[in-house]
Scaffold this motif. Structure first.
Motif, PDB file in Angstrom:
ATOM      1  N   PHE A   1     -30.433  -8.891 -12.889  1.00  0.00           N
ATOM      2  CA  PHE A   1     -30.139 -10.100 -13.651  1.00  0.00           C
ATOM      3  C   PHE A   1     -31.403 -10.689 -14.251  1.00  0.00           C
ATOM      4  N   LYS A   2     -31.173 -11.451 -15.295  1.00  0.00           N
ATOM      5  CA  LYS A   2     -32.200 -12.269 -15.931  1.00  0.00           C
ATOM      6  C   LYS A   2     -31.485 -13.546 -16.357  1.00  0.00           C
ATOM      7  N   VAL A   3     -31.718 -14.628 -15.627  1.00  0.00           N
ATOM      8  CA  VAL A   3     -31.034 -15.883 -15.922  1.00  0.00           C
ATOM      9  C   VAL A   3     -32.028 -17.033 -15.930  1.00  0.00           C
ATOM     10  N   SER A   4     -31.687 -18.075 -16.682  1.00  0.00           N
ATOM     11  CA  SER A   4     -32.537 -19.262 -16.692  1.00  0.00           C
ATOM     12  C   SER A   4     -32.449 -19.944 -15.325  1.00  0.00           C
ATOM     13  N   ASN A   5     -33.379 -20.824 -15.070  1.00  0.00           N
ATOM     14  CA  ASN A   5     -33.474 -21.486 -13.764  1.00  0.00           C
ATOM     15  C   ASN A   5     -32.278 -22.362 -13.425  1.00  0.00           C
ATOM     16  N   GLU A   6     -31.485 -22.719 -14.416  1.00  0.00           N
ATOM     17  CA  GLU A   6     -30.345 -23.592 -14.144  1.00  0.00           C
ATOM     18  C   GLU A   6     -29.186 -22.855 -13.472  1.00  0.00           C
ATOM     19  N   PHE A   7     -29.262 -21.533 -13.382  1.00  0.00           N
ATOM     20  CA  PHE A   7     -28.194 -20.744 -12.786  1.00  0.00           C
ATOM     21  C   PHE A   7     -28.688 -19.980 -11.565  1.00  0.00           C
ATOM     22  N   ASN A   8     -27.855 -19.919 -10.539  1.00  0.00           N
ATOM     23  CA  ASN A   8     -28.121 -19.132  -9.345  1.00  0.00           C
ATOM     24  C   ASN A   8     -27.413 -17.789  -9.539  1.00  0.00           C
ATOM     25  N   ALA A   9     -28.177 -16.726  -9.673  1.00  0.00           N
ATOM     26  CA  ALA A   9     -27.607 -15.404  -9.978  1.00  0.00           C
ATOM     27  C   ALA A   9     -26.625 -14.935  -8.907  1.00  0.00           C
ATOM     28  N   LYS A  10     -26.877 -15.256  -7.651  1.00  0.00           N
ATOM     29  CA  LYS A  10     -25.955 -14.836  -6.585  1.00  0.00           C
ATOM     30  C   LYS A  10     -24.611 -15.542  -6.705  1.00  0.00           C
ATOM     31  N   VAL A  11     -24.636 -16.819  -7.041  1.00  0.00           N
ATOM     32  CA  VAL A  11     -23.388 -17.574  -7.209  1.00  0.00           C
ATOM     33  C   VAL A  11     -22.637 -17.074  -8.432  1.00  0.00           C
ATOM     34  N   VAL A  12     -23.345 -16.894  -9.542  1.00  0.00           N
ATOM     35  CA  VAL A  12     -22.707 -16.383 -10.758  1.00  0.00           C
ATOM     36  C   VAL A  12     -22.077 -15.018 -10.481  1.00  0.00           C
TER      37      VAL A  12
END
Length: 122
Positions: free
Chosen positions: A35-46
């Motif tokens: 994953f590559k996500v901005s800090n506003e998102f938790n990759a594990k939750v998404v």
């Protein structure tokens, strides 16, 4: 393999910048592969939530005899979520900002799916 997948996600995000703020490859059991996500998102939750959504989307298609899903787009008031199958066991997800250029994103997602399939599936 992991670095190659992350690099491929980063390349995709640069091609659709600034509309896409996250890209993930998720297993059907909800665990993130890359994953590559901005800090506003938790990759594990998404990842966990996308796996649940994908199961529901699959069931909806089966119950209504709609066939196999190719991409699902859910527009929320804040962001847009795009969910596309990569294989039987892998899901590609992109998180886009409000009012994104969906035409460009969908075009780039098709290219991304081809690249990721070669890396992860074949």
């Amino acid at each position: 393999m992991g670095k190659e997948v992350v690099d491929t996600l980063e390349e995709f995000m640069s091609r659709v910048f600034p509309d896409v703020v996250g890209a993930l490859v998720v297993r059907r059991d909800g665990l993130p592969v890359a994953f590559k996500v901005s800090n506003e998102f938790n990759a594990k939750v998404v990842s966990a939530m996308v796996a649940i959504a994908r199961s529901t989307i699959d069931r909806l298609g089966a119950e209504l005899s709609l066939g196999e899903p190719t991409i699902s787009i859910v527009q929320y008031t804040k962001d847009t979520l795009l969910i596309a199958p990569l294989s039987k066991d892998l899901i590609l997800t992109a998180i886009a900002k409000p009012e994104p250029n969906l035409g460009l994103i969908l075009l780039e997602i098709e290219k991304l799916k081809d690249k990721l399939t070669k890396i992860l599936v074949e």
